[in-house]
Every structure is written in C-alpha cells, then in structure tokens.
Design a protein around this motif. Structure first.
Motif, PDB file in Angstrom:
ATOM      1  N   GLY A   7      17.638  -5.725  -4.963  1.00 23.87           N
ATOM      2  CA  GLY A   7      17.510  -7.177  -4.894  1.00 23.87           C
ATOM      3  C   GLY A   7      16.773  -7.683  -3.680  1.00 23.87           C
ATOM      4  O   GLY A   7      16.895  -8.848  -3.312  1.00 23.87           O
ATOM      5  N   ASP A   8      15.977  -6.828  -3.033  1.00 20.20           N
ATOM      6  CA  ASP A   8      15.339  -7.178  -1.765  1.00 20.20           C
ATOM      7  C   ASP A   8      14.367  -8.342  -1.822  1.00 20.20           C
ATOM      8  O   ASP A   8      14.066  -8.961  -0.809  1.00 20.20           O
ATOM      9  N   GLU A   9      13.887  -8.701  -3.007  1.00 22.24           N
ATOM     10  CA  GLU A   9      12.968  -9.831  -3.131  1.00 22.24           C
ATOM     11  C   GLU A   9      13.578 -10.978  -3.937  1.00 22.24           C
ATOM     12  O   GLU A   9      12.876 -11.873  -4.380  1.00 22.24           O
ATOM     13  N   GLY A  10      14.903 -10.918  -4.130  1.00 26.73           N
ATOM     14  CA  GLY A  10      15.588 -11.965  -4.866  1.00 26.73           C
ATOM     15  C   GLY A  10      15.576 -11.765  -6.364  1.00 26.73           C
ATOM     16  O   GLY A  10      16.041 -12.620  -7.120  1.00 26.73           O
ATOM     17  N   GLN A  11      15.048 -10.629  -6.835  1.00 29.37           N
ATOM     18  CA  GLN A  11      14.851 -10.411  -8.268  1.00 29.37           C
ATOM     19  C   GLN A  11      16.142 -10.282  -9.076  1.00 29.37           C
ATOM     20  O   GLN A  11      16.106 -10.325 -10.302  1.00 29.37           O
ATOM     21  N   LEU A  12      17.292 -10.171  -8.416  1.00 27.12           N
ATOM     22  CA  LEU A  12      18.562 -10.153  -9.154  1.00 27.12           C
ATOM     23  C   LEU A  12      19.038 -11.563  -9.488  1.00 27.12           C
ATOM     24  O   LEU A  12      19.863 -11.746 -10.374  1.00 27.12           O
ATOM     25  N   GLY A  13      18.551 -12.560  -8.750  1.00 28.28           N
ATOM     26  CA  GLY A  13      18.939 -13.945  -9.018  1.00 28.28           C
ATOM     27  C   GLY A  13      20.372 -14.260  -8.633  1.00 28.28           C
ATOM     28  O   GLY A  13      20.946 -15.225  -9.111  1.00 28.28           O
ATOM     29  N   ASN A  14      20.948 -13.464  -7.742  1.00 24.77           N
ATOM     30  CA  ASN A  14      22.356 -13.622  -7.375  1.00 24.77           C
ATOM     31  C   ASN A  14      22.565 -14.315  -6.028  1.00 24.77           C
ATOM     32  O   ASN A  14      23.563 -14.102  -5.361  1.00 24.77           O
ATOM     33  N   GLU A  15      21.619 -15.136  -5.632  1.00 22.04           N
ATOM     34  CA  GLU A  15      21.677 -15.916  -4.389  1.00 22.04           C
ATOM     35  C   GLU A  15      21.648 -15.057  -3.128  1.00 22.04           C
ATOM     36  O   GLU A  15      22.115 -15.483  -2.079  1.00 22.04           O
ATOM     37  N   SER A  16      21.112 -13.837  -3.211  1.00 21.77           N
ATOM     38  CA  SER A  16      20.995 -12.992  -2.029  1.00 21.77           C
ATOM     39  C   SER A  16      19.726 -12.159  -2.118  1.00 21.77           C
ATOM     40  O   SER A  16      19.014 -12.199  -3.122  1.00 21.77           O
ATOM     41  N   TYR A  17      19.470 -11.414  -1.070  1.00 23.66           N
ATOM     42  CA  TYR A  17      18.353 -10.485  -1.036  1.00 23.66           C
ATOM     43  C   TYR A  17      18.873  -9.068  -0.819  1.00 23.66           C
ATOM     44  O   TYR A  17      18.217  -8.235  -0.225  1.00 23.66           O
ATOM     45  N   PHE A  18      20.077  -8.805  -1.325  1.00 18.51           N
ATOM     46  CA  PHE A  18      20.728  -7.515  -1.170  1.00 18.51           C
ATOM     47  C   PHE A  18      20.829  -6.804  -2.511  1.00 18.51           C
ATOM     48  O   PHE A  18      20.825  -7.429  -3.566  1.00 18.51           O
ATOM     49  N   ASN A  19      20.955  -5.498  -2.467  1.00 21.13           N
ATOM     50  CA  ASN A  19      21.151  -4.700  -3.670  1.00 21.13           C
ATOM     51  C   ASN A  19      22.569  -4.888  -4.185  1.00 21.13           C
ATOM     52  O   ASN A  19      23.476  -5.235  -3.425  1.00 21.13           O
ATOM     53  N   SER A  20      22.764  -4.637  -5.459  1.00 20.57           N
ATOM     54  CA  SER A  20      24.101  -4.705  -6.057  1.00 20.57           C
ATOM     55  C   SER A  20      24.283  -3.512  -6.987  1.00 20.57           C
ATOM     56  O   SER A  20      23.429  -3.242  -7.830  1.00 20.57           O
ATOM     57  N   ASP A  21      25.405  -2.806  -6.816  1.00 22.54           N
ATOM     58  CA  ASP A  21      25.681  -1.671  -7.695  1.00 22.54           C
ATOM     59  C   ASP A  21      26.622  -2.059  -8.834  1.00 22.54           C
ATOM     60  O   ASP A  21      27.009  -1.212  -9.629  1.00 22.54           O
ATOM     61  N   GLU A  22      26.956  -3.339  -8.914  1.00 25.37           N
ATOM     62  CA  GLU A  22      27.802  -3.831  -9.993  1.00 25.37           C
ATOM     63  C   GLU A  22      27.148  -5.047 -10.644  1.00 25.37           C
ATOM     64  O   GLU A  22      26.496  -5.846  -9.973  1.00 25.37           O
ATOM     65  N   PRO A  23      27.309  -5.211 -11.953  1.00 25.75           N
ATOM     66  CA  PRO A  23      26.747  -6.393 -12.628  1.00 25.75           C
ATOM     67  C   PRO A  23      27.327  -7.694 -12.067  1.00 25.75           C
ATOM     68  O   PRO A  23      28.534  -7.802 -11.865  1.00 25.75           O
ATOM     69  N   ILE A  24      26.448  -8.642 -11.788  1.00 18.85           N
ATOM     70  CA  ILE A  24      26.844  -9.952 -11.273  1.00 18.85           C
ATOM     71  C   ILE A  24      26.333 -11.011 -12.244  1.00 18.85           C
ATOM     72  O   ILE A  24      25.156 -10.998 -12.617  1.00 18.85           O
ATOM     73  N   LYS A  25      27.224 -11.903 -12.644  1.00 16.55           N
ATOM     74  CA  LYS A  25      26.834 -12.968 -13.572  1.00 16.55           C
ATOM     75  C   LYS A  25      25.930 -13.957 -12.846  1.00 16.55           C
ATOM     76  O   LYS A  25      26.257 -14.438 -11.765  1.00 16.55           O
ATOM     77  N   ILE A  26      24.773 -14.259 -13.458  1.00 12.19           N
ATOM     78  CA  ILE A  26      23.856 -15.193 -12.806  1.00 12.19           C
ATOM     79  C   ILE A  26      23.536 -16.426 -13.642  1.00 12.19           C
ATOM     80  O   ILE A  26      23.266 -17.477 -13.087  1.00 12.19           O
ATOM     81  N   LEU A  27      23.528 -16.318 -14.951  1.00  8.44           N
ATOM     82  CA  LEU A  27      23.206 -17.463 -15.799  1.00  8.44           C
ATOM     83  C   LEU A  27      23.987 -17.402 -17.106  1.00  8.44           C
ATOM     84  O   LEU A  27      24.380 -16.328 -17.552  1.00  8.44           O
ATOM     85  N   GLU A  28      24.163 -18.560 -17.717  1.00  9.48           N
ATOM     86  CA  GLU A  28      24.749 -18.646 -19.046  1.00  9.48           C
ATOM     87  C   GLU A  28      23.726 -19.290 -19.981  1.00  9.48           C
ATOM     88  O   GLU A  28      22.758 -19.891 -19.537  1.00  9.48           O
ATOM     89  N   ASN A  29      23.974 -19.188 -21.249  1.00 12.39           N
ATOM     90  CA  ASN A  29      23.153 -19.840 -22.278  1.00 12.39           C
ATOM     91  C   ASN A  29      21.698 -19.384 -22.288  1.00 12.39           C
ATOM     92  O   ASN A  29      20.799 -20.165 -22.564  1.00 12.39           O
ATOM     93  N   MET A  30      21.472 -18.109 -21.990  1.00  9.03           N
ATOM     94  CA  MET A  30      20.130 -17.547 -22.068  1.00  9.03           C
ATOM     95  C   MET A  30      19.997 -16.768 -23.369  1.00  9.03           C
ATOM     96  O   MET A  30      20.947 -16.174 -23.854  1.00  9.03           O
ATOM     97  N   MET A  31      18.797 -16.775 -23.952  1.00  7.24           N
ATOM     98  CA  MET A  31      18.603 -16.029 -25.194  1.00  7.24           C
ATOM     99  C   MET A  31      17.656 -14.839 -25.021  1.00  7.24           C
ATOM    100  O   MET A  31      17.570 -13.989 -25.887  1.00  7.24           O
ATOM    101  N   TYR A  32      16.939 -14.777 -23.881  1.00 10.80           N
ATOM    102  CA  TYR A  32      16.020 -13.667 -23.657  1.00 10.80           C
ATOM    103  C   TYR A  32      15.799 -13.491 -22.162  1.00 10.80           C
ATOM    104  O   TYR A  32      15.737 -14.467 -21.412  1.00 10.80           O
ATOM    105  N   ILE A  33      15.673 -12.236 -21.733  1.00 13.10           N
ATOM    106  CA  ILE A  33      15.393 -11.930 -20.326  1.00 13.10           C
ATOM    107  C   ILE A  33      14.321 -10.857 -20.254  1.00 13.10           C
ATOM    108  O   ILE A  33      14.227  -9.998 -21.137  1.00 13.10           O
ATOM    109  N   GLU A  34      13.537 -10.914 -19.206  1.00  8.83           N
ATOM    110  CA  GLU A  34      12.495  -9.926 -18.946  1.00  8.83           C
ATOM    111  C   GLU A  34      12.573  -9.610 -17.454  1.00  8.83           C
ATOM    112  O   GLU A  34      12.788 -10.508 -16.631  1.00  8.83           O
ATOM    113  N   ALA A  35      12.417  -8.330 -17.081  1.00 17.72           N
ATOM    114  CA  ALA A  35      12.512  -7.946 -15.673  1.00 17.72           C
ATOM    115  C   ALA A  35      11.358  -7.025 -15.299  1.00 17.72           C
ATOM    116  O   ALA A  35      10.934  -6.190 -16.095  1.00 17.72           O
TER     117      ALA A  35
END
Length: 92
Positions: A7-35
């Motif tokens: 998550g060093d460039e914010g690409q996790l969308g979890n309000e930080s710039y840190f890595n995460s080894d566990e799933p963190i909820k970031i959004l609701e009501n989405m129908m498609y994601i691309e990474a």
C-alpha cells in the motif's frame, strides 16, 4: 469491497500508505474493481468511477498530481474500466 497487500502509494484505499496482510473493507456498493501495481479503480452500482493510489502522472483522472489513499470519485459515470501500469481507460 476489501483490499490488502502493498500500500505504499495508497493503492489499497485504506486511508494509509502502509502494507496490509489482512483484508480491509474500503467501499460498499461497488459492482466492479480493477487493480494495478500502483493504482486501483472501481465502478459503483450507480456507475460512478472511483480511483485511488498513484496519480504521479495523472493516471487516476484526478486533478492534483499526488497520491490518493482513499477512493476518490471523479463524478464521471462509466460502464467499464481497465488499468495499465501507468494509465487508466474507461468506456462511458
């Protein structure tokens, strides 16, 4: 929608710039994601485009040349998205 990993460039969308080894909820009501390596994007159920992560070369479609660590809406309605290493594309 959940994210985890590097998550060093914010690409996790979890309000930080840190890595995460566990799933963190970031959004609701989405129908498609691309990474990609340094940015991510999603389409809401209302077809609104959201993006986050590295915007160093404006690949998020957002005006400020900075990294975004939270999903940010452009206000654009889209039907499909695709992310490359340094760019993004959508179909309205």
């Amino acid at each position: 929608m959940f994210s985890w990993g590097i998550g060093d460039e914010g690409q996790l969308g979890n309000e930080s710039y840190f890595n995460s080894d566990e799933p963190i909820k970031i959004l609701e009501n989405m129908m498609y994601i691309e990474a990609s390596r340094s940015h991510s994007a999603a389409i809401s159920k209302e077809n609104v485009f959201y993006s986050w992560g590295s915007n160093i070369d404006f690949r998020l479609g957002l005006e400020e040349k900075k990294n975004y660590n939270v999903p940010t809406s452009t206000g654009i309605k889209v039907s499909k998205i695709s992310l490359g290493t340094n760019h993004s594309a959508f179909i309205r």
